[in-house]
Design an enzyme around this catalytic site. Structure first.
Site, PDB file in Angstrom:
ATOM      1  N   LYS A 192      58.792  34.629  36.041  1.00 55.59           N
ATOM      2  CA  LYS A 192      57.362  34.380  35.893  1.00 55.59           C
ATOM      3  C   LYS A 192      57.188  33.015  35.256  1.00 55.59           C
ATOM      4  O   LYS A 192      58.080  32.531  34.536  1.00 55.59           O
ATOM      5  CB  LYS A 192      56.748  35.457  34.988  1.00 55.59           C
ATOM      6  CG  LYS A 192      55.301  35.710  35.242  1.00 55.59           C
ATOM      7  CD  LYS A 192      55.050  36.694  36.369  1.00 55.59           C
ATOM      8  CE  LYS A 192      53.579  36.876  36.618  1.00 55.59           C
ATOM      9  NZ  LYS A 192      53.296  37.839  37.656  1.00 55.59           N
ATOM     10  N   GLY A 195      36.712  46.491  38.753  1.00 57.17           N
ATOM     11  CA  GLY A 195      37.143  45.163  39.204  1.00 57.17           C
ATOM     12  C   GLY A 195      37.108  45.065  40.713  1.00 57.17           C
ATOM     13  O   GLY A 195      37.806  45.803  41.416  1.00 57.17           O
ATOM     14  N   GLY A 197      37.647  42.176  42.632  1.00 58.06           N
ATOM     15  CA  GLY A 197      38.163  40.864  43.007  1.00 58.06           C
ATOM     16  C   GLY A 197      38.883  40.961  44.344  1.00 58.06           C
ATOM     17  O   GLY A 197      38.565  41.793  45.200  1.00 58.06           O
ATOM     18  N   ASN A 198      39.893  40.122  44.492  1.00 59.25           N
ATOM     19  CA  ASN A 198      40.613  40.072  45.777  1.00 59.25           C
ATOM     20  C   ASN A 198      41.176  41.429  46.167  1.00 59.25           C
ATOM     21  O   ASN A 198      41.105  41.839  47.319  1.00 59.25           O
ATOM     22  CB  ASN A 198      41.760  39.061  45.670  1.00 59.25           C
ATOM     23  CG  ASN A 198      41.230  37.663  45.471  1.00 59.25           C
ATOM     24  OD1 ASN A 198      40.271  37.264  46.111  1.00 59.25           O
ATOM     25  ND2 ASN A 198      41.834  36.924  44.554  1.00 59.25           N
ATOM     26  N   VAL A 199      41.740  42.140  45.195  1.00 59.83           N
ATOM     27  CA  VAL A 199      42.359  43.437  45.510  1.00 59.83           C
ATOM     28  C   VAL A 199      41.308  44.551  45.515  1.00 59.83           C
ATOM     29  O   VAL A 199      41.232  45.343  46.464  1.00 59.83           O
ATOM     30  CB  VAL A 199      43.475  43.784  44.493  1.00 59.83           C
ATOM     31  CG1 VAL A 199      44.091  45.133  44.831  1.00 59.83           C
ATOM     32  CG2 VAL A 199      44.547  42.708  44.477  1.00 59.83           C
TER      33      VAL A 199
HETATM   34  P1  NAD Z   1      40.679  38.785  40.709  1.00 52.79           P
HETATM   35  O1  NAD Z   1      40.666  37.808  39.591  1.00 52.79           O
HETATM   36  O2  NAD Z   1      40.392  38.355  42.109  1.00 52.79           O
HETATM   37  O3  NAD Z   1      39.668  40.001  40.391  1.00 52.79           O
HETATM   38  C1  NAD Z   1      39.532  40.619  39.151  1.00 52.79           C
HETATM   39  C2  NAD Z   1      38.108  41.154  39.083  1.00 52.79           C
HETATM   40  O4  NAD Z   1      37.973  41.965  37.929  1.00 52.79           O
HETATM   41  C3  NAD Z   1      37.052  40.052  38.987  1.00 52.79           C
HETATM   42  O5  NAD Z   1      36.070  40.245  39.987  1.00 52.79           O
HETATM   43  C4  NAD Z   1      36.491  40.219  37.582  1.00 52.79           C
HETATM   44  O6  NAD Z   1      35.117  39.881  37.516  1.00 52.79           O
HETATM   45  C5  NAD Z   1      36.709  41.708  37.369  1.00 52.79           C
HETATM   46  N1  NAD Z   1      36.710  42.101  35.969  1.00 52.79           N
HETATM   47  C6  NAD Z   1      37.286  41.477  34.916  1.00 52.79           C
HETATM   48  N2  NAD Z   1      37.040  42.150  33.788  1.00 52.79           N
HETATM   49  C7  NAD Z   1      36.323  43.238  34.129  1.00 52.79           C
HETATM   50  C8  NAD Z   1      35.755  44.323  33.399  1.00 52.79           C
HETATM   51  N3  NAD Z   1      35.875  44.430  32.080  1.00 52.79           N
HETATM   52  N4  NAD Z   1      35.067  45.268  34.087  1.00 52.79           N
HETATM   53  C9  NAD Z   1      34.904  45.176  35.416  1.00 52.79           C
HETATM   54  N5  NAD Z   1      35.412  44.163  36.149  1.00 52.79           N
HETATM   55  C10 NAD Z   1      36.104  43.212  35.522  1.00 52.79           C
HETATM   56  O7  NAD Z   1      42.115  39.486  40.616  1.00 52.79           O
HETATM   57  P2  NAD Z   1      42.912  40.255  41.769  1.00 52.79           P
HETATM   58  O8  NAD Z   1      43.791  39.316  42.478  1.00 52.79           O
HETATM   59  O9  NAD Z   1      41.961  41.122  42.533  1.00 52.79           O
HETATM   60  O10 NAD Z   1      43.864  41.185  40.874  1.00 52.79           O
HETATM   61  C11 NAD Z   1      43.349  42.288  40.172  1.00 52.79           C
HETATM   62  C12 NAD Z   1      44.421  42.866  39.258  1.00 52.79           C
HETATM   63  O11 NAD Z   1      45.550  43.261  40.032  1.00 52.79           O
HETATM   64  C13 NAD Z   1      44.953  41.858  38.216  1.00 52.79           C
HETATM   65  O12 NAD Z   1      45.305  42.569  37.043  1.00 52.79           O
HETATM   66  C14 NAD Z   1      46.212  41.322  38.861  1.00 52.79           C
HETATM   67  O13 NAD Z   1      47.151  40.874  37.897  1.00 52.79           O
HETATM   68  C15 NAD Z   1      46.718  42.567  39.575  1.00 52.79           C
HETATM   69  N6  NAD Z   1      47.563  42.279  40.748  1.00 52.79           N
HETATM   70  C16 NAD Z   1      47.074  41.527  41.753  1.00 52.79           C
HETATM   71  C17 NAD Z   1      47.882  41.277  42.860  1.00 52.79           C
HETATM   72  C18 NAD Z   1      47.379  40.479  44.018  1.00 52.79           C
HETATM   73  O14 NAD Z   1      48.027  40.487  45.066  1.00 52.79           O
HETATM   74  N7  NAD Z   1      46.242  39.804  43.892  1.00 52.79           N
HETATM   75  C19 NAD Z   1      49.181  41.799  42.919  1.00 52.79           C
HETATM   76  C20 NAD Z   1      49.646  42.592  41.864  1.00 52.79           C
HETATM   77  C21 NAD Z   1      48.820  42.821  40.765  1.00 52.79           C
END
Ligand code: NAD
Length: 342
Positions: free
Chosen positions: A78, A175, A177-179
């Site tokens: 990392k 949340g 976001g992307n996922v």
């Molecule tokens: P992202 O930054 O696109 O989305 C995160 C979302 O969570 C945002 O829309 C944000 O506004 C929201 N958020 C933050 N705090 C919040 C709260 N208190 N209440 C409600 N919503 C809240 O991130 P992502 O890429 O979607 O990833 C989400 C999680 O999954 C992260 O913890 C990331 O480490 C983990 N993850 C992601 C991937 C990936 O492929 N993107 C892979 C493994 C793990």
């Protein structure tokens, strides 16, 4: 410092400063026994250098465990970039980080993570070949992470309810976001009803319109009566404050490091809440990035990702038979593969 190495079974820790681009970065390599260490680069603010070191070491170890259980030929690593209060030249910062990655000769491969974008990886790519998940390489990890979480939720339902059907199943997603958003779409299509929450109200509104979801304020999501709570926002959200509020009997989401402390995994087990260990259920992105690097076709990447459900099923069954929390079972299985001491 060497205590940290011993405690985490860490093999390498590299520091790099480039004042001309504001770069202050640390790369931790936990293990390369199964292949080059692969793991994203975080760019966040840290209260202290020690916080940054602890974060990168803990995350690198997690990546080794994740790769082992996802059965991809990678070790765990990392990177963190200590985010300056204002970034003067974002492209220069990431090109400089790319040179740092390159200096390790391929023992560490980087990708996106919190605070970094696919377009930042394009800049990294100008300085090194050891990066996956750029704008045009087709290795965006998020949709595949969502697919893995979807398969994990079905495995958890099968274990708890005897059927993986999502009809009449109520899922609370934290949340979008992307996922989280991609997961909401998959769950809606499969017949689940959704309650969602995000700090960004526009994402909630989009979910209401597209997936007939109900929105709640961020602090309300923990006590929504539901079958599955799916944390897809931030880490450390399973803690002494939130666990007593939960009414679900399954927790399955993508967020990294969901348990504030390991004892919170035991607290869930005692409450008969089935917890899908985060690094197992969210491995889809790692599978995409790892196999994408090797130009493995998308169908095989999908197949390996759906296998996350089978791995979780094994963990759930062992947890039930041995009456031990799922996160401990998962760690034990990963440590066996990595031949680490328990
Ligand atoms: P992202 O930054 O696109 O989305 C995160 C979302 O969570 C945002 O829309 C944000 O506004 C929201 N958020 C933050 N705090 C919040 C709260 N208190 N209440 C409600 N919503 C809240 O991130 P992502 O890429 O979607 O990833 C989400 C999680 O999954 C992260 O913890 C990331 O480490 C983990 N993850 C992601 C991937 C990936 O492929 N993107 C892979 C493994 C793990």
């Amino acid at each position: 410092m060497f205590e940290k190495f011993e405690h985490a079974n860490l093999s390498e820790l590299h520091f790099h400063v480039d004042e001309s681009t504001q770069l202050q970065s640390i790369i931790a390599i936990h293990s390369t026994t199964r292949g080059p260490a692969l793991g994203g680069c975080r760019c966040v603010e840290y209260a202290s250098d020690d916080d940054a070191i602890n974060d990168v070491v803990r995350l690198a170890k997690g990546m080794s465990y994740k790769a082992a259980l996802a059965d991809v030929p990678q070790g765990g690593g990392k990177a963190v970039i200590i985010k300056p209060p204002t970034i003067n030249d974002r492209n220069a910062l990431y090109q400089s980080f790319g040179k740092f990655v390159d200096s390790l000769g391929g023992r560490y491969i980087t990708a996106v993570d919190s605070g970094t974008l696919l377009s930042d990886m394009d800049q990294v790519h100008l300085a090194t070949q050891y990066v996956s998940g750029c704008t045009d390489d087709g290795c965006d990890p998020s949709p595949i992470t969502a697919l893995g979480v979807f398969c994990g939720i079905k495995a958890a339902l099968r274990h708890q309810r005897g059927t993986s059907s999502l009809e009449n199943i109520h899922i609370a997603i934290q949340g979008l976001g992307n996922v989280g958003f991609a997961l909401a779409e998959l769950l809606h299509k499969a017949g689940a009803s959704l309650t969602v929450s995000d700090l960004d109200i526009r994402k909630q509104q989009l979910c209401e319109q597209r997936f007939n979801a109900t929105s709640v304020a961020p602090e309300e999501i923990y006590h929504v009566p539901c079958d599955v709570f799916s944390p897809c926002g931030l880490g450390a959200i399973l803690n002494d404050n939130t666990i007593p509020q939960l009414t679900c009997d399954i927790i399955a989401g993508s967020a990294n490091n969901q348990l504030l402390e390991l004892r919170h995994g035991d607290a869930l087990h005692k409450k008969n809440i089935l917890y899908a260990p985060d690094y197992v259920i969210n491995a889809g992105g790692l599978i995409q990035v790892s196999l994408g690097l090797k130009h493995i076709n998308q169908q095989d990447i999908f197949k390996k990702t759906t296998h996350i459900g089978n791995t979780l099923q094994r963990i759930f069954e062992r947890s039930k038979t041995d009456n031990v929390s799922t996160h401990i079972i998962a760690d034990g299985l990963a440590e066996d593969i990595l031949q680490l001491k328990h």
